[in-house]
Design an enzyme around this catalytic site. Structure first.
Site, PDB file in Angstrom:
ATOM      1  N   GLY A 152     -20.697   6.470   2.822  1.00 24.05           N
ATOM      2  CA  GLY A 152     -19.614   6.823   1.906  1.00 24.05           C
ATOM      3  C   GLY A 152     -20.030   6.526   0.481  1.00 24.05           C
ATOM      4  O   GLY A 152     -20.245   5.369   0.120  1.00 24.05           O
ATOM      5  N   LYS A 169       0.857  -1.190   0.000  1.00 22.07           N
ATOM      6  CA  LYS A 169       0.000   0.000   0.000  1.00 22.07           C
ATOM      7  C   LYS A 169       0.889   1.234   0.000  1.00 22.07           C
ATOM      8  O   LYS A 169       2.010   1.198   0.526  1.00 22.07           O
ATOM      9  CB  LYS A 169      -0.896   0.000   1.256  1.00 22.07           C
ATOM     10  CG  LYS A 169      -2.110   0.867   1.135  1.00 22.07           C
ATOM     11  CD  LYS A 169      -3.247   0.143   0.433  1.00 22.07           C
ATOM     12  CE  LYS A 169      -4.459   1.045   0.287  1.00 22.07           C
ATOM     13  NZ  LYS A 169      -5.586   0.319  -0.299  1.00 22.07           N
ATOM     14  N   VAL A 204     -16.523   3.610  -4.825  1.00 20.93           N
ATOM     15  CA  VAL A 204     -17.075   2.278  -4.533  1.00 20.93           C
ATOM     16  C   VAL A 204     -18.501   2.372  -3.980  1.00 20.93           C
ATOM     17  O   VAL A 204     -19.434   1.769  -4.519  1.00 20.93           O
ATOM     18  CB  VAL A 204     -16.164   1.511  -3.540  1.00 20.93           C
ATOM     19  CG1 VAL A 204     -16.745   0.131  -3.262  1.00 20.93           C
ATOM     20  CG2 VAL A 204     -14.756   1.376  -4.083  1.00 20.93           C
TER      21      VAL A 204
END
Ligand code: NAI
Length: 398
Positions: free
Chosen positions: A180, A83, A184
């Site tokens: 959110g 990451k 996505v």
């Protein structure tokens, strides 16, 4: 600069952790490579977030990279997890110069890390990063297929946890809350709305939530209230650490399945889920879709093929939930058991496994490098050819 974080509580024997700083453009970033896998390559997203401290960024990068290894193992791929986190506010601090430095940082790792997008880093940002390095997964067919596939995977995890069959979903009697509404979460909400679910949506960006609410006929709730709504499914698709021992006491959902990485502030939250009889789909299972798609970018032609490609998330979710129930263990334990089994299969036997993933992932990178080299050579040739004989002679002082 390689740093030693072996004493950090989130350190999990990571292969490499790097810190990059360039004050001229305000860059502070970390890249953690958890495992390079049998292939010497690790993949994972690149996130930009205004971390409160360097320590918070380091904790995040260590945990997120570990999860990536889990996901590659579950997907049966030979790569390891990694990451990148960039410290800064994507709304105010992101610019081309900074993104290019991120590209240089990624390039300095010589392909041991291949980056995709994540929170705060969108496909147009990846294109800027890719000006400095071929080690970037840019999606395919002109779309951010990784985010789209992550959303499709979350959708499958929800269907599986609701106990529905993998075809002919009918969610008309289901209430689902999505927290959110980014790359996505927004797509998760669309897929659920398509199947008739009664949706509640929340985003810190109120304007975004209202637009989405209107578009999908969803009820807009505040980012804090969304945790306490009485729903069948709560789908956290914003940031990590969203579920704590404290707020879990107030949850009024039956199932939790969302894309956010590291949803649990600590493992103790799992005990609260047990007491409240909440089925938790571990984050690295629910958000596996992007990893599955990342390995086969050319197959992601449209929404239908992406849904088909990520169907495996349905099977894995069912397997994890059934194993947890049979063994009276938590769903995280069941998923980790599966990760271990798959890792032994993929990484074991002297690391001689050569996966198609490696080839598939690297081929676009090599192709991009080759194209770039060709462009450079054409430019150079063009410069020579365009020069007049007079200019050439005068430059040489003849
Ligand atoms: P994004 O940056 O596109 O969207 C995040 C959204 O969450 C934004 O709209 C933001 O305003 C909202 N948000 C932030 N804090 C919030 C809060 N407290 N309450 C409500 N809304 C809030 O990010 P993206 O790419 O959609 O990722 C979402 C999550 O999924 C992240 O945790 C990410 O790590 C994870 N994930 C993303 C993948 C991808 O391919 N994009 C792959 C796997 C996981």
């Amino acid at each position: 600069m390689l740093i030693d974080c072996s004493a950090h509580p989130s350190f999990d024997g990571h292969d490499e952790v790097h810190r990059f700083e360039d004050r001229s453009v305000g860059l502070l970033a970390f890249v953690a490579i958890h495992r390079k896998g049998a292939l010497g390559v690790a993949g994972g997203g690149c996130r930009m977030w205004p971390y409160a401290s360097e320590e918070a960024a380091l904790r995040d990068v260590l945990r997120l990279s570990t999860d990536m290894t889990y996901k590659f193992a579950l997907a049966g791929l030979g790569a390891g997890g990694a990451k990148c986190v960039v410290v800064g506010d994507p709304n105010t601090d992101k610019n081309a110069a900074l993104l290019k430095k991120v590209g240089e940082a990624i390039h300095s790792l010589r392909g041991r890390f291949v980056a995709g997008g994540d929170v705060g880093i969108h496909s147009e940002d990846l294109k800027v990063i890719a000006q400095e390095t071929p080690y970037v997964e840019l999606g395919s067919h002109g779309r951010d297929t990784v985010s789209e596939a992550t959303a499709a995977g979350v959708y499958w995890a929800i269907i599986a946890a609701l106990g529905q069959g993998p075809s002919g979903q009918a969610l008309h009697d289901k209430r689902i809350a999505v927290q959110g509404l980014g790359k996505v979460g927004g797509r998760v909400a669309e897929l659920l709305a398509r199947d008739g679910a009664s949706l509640l949506v929340a985003d810190v960006d109120r304007g975004k939530a209202e637009r989405m609410g209107e578009q999908l006929g969803a009820r807009v709730v505040s980012p804090t209230d969304v945790l306490e709504c009485e729903v069948d499914v709560f789908s956290p698709c914003a940031l990590g650490d969203v579920l704590t021992e404290e707020n879990a006491q107030n949850l009024r959902c039956r199932i939790i399945a969302g894309s956010a990485n590291n949803q649990l502030e600590s493992r103790r939250v799992l005990a609260v889920f047990g007491e409240k009889n909440i089925t938790y789909v571990p984050d690295f299972v629910a958000n596996l879709g992007g990893t599955l798609a990342g390995a086969r970018p050319s197959a992601c032609q449209d929404a239908a093929t992406i849904l088909a490609l990520t169907r495996e998330v349905y099977d894995i979710t069912r397997r994890v939930l059934e194993r947890a129930e049979r063994g009276a263990i938590t769903t995280n334990q069941a998923a980790e058991e599966l990760v271990r089994t798959k890792m032994q299969r993929t990484f074991g036997r002297g690391q001689v496994f050569v996966s198609w993933f490696h080839v598939l992932w690297r081929v676009p990178s090599f192709a991009r490098t080759a194209l770039r080299l060709r462009t450079w050579s054409e430019e150079l040739r063009g410069r020579w050819l365009r020069r007049s004989p007079e200019a050439y002679l005068s430059e040489r002082n003849v």
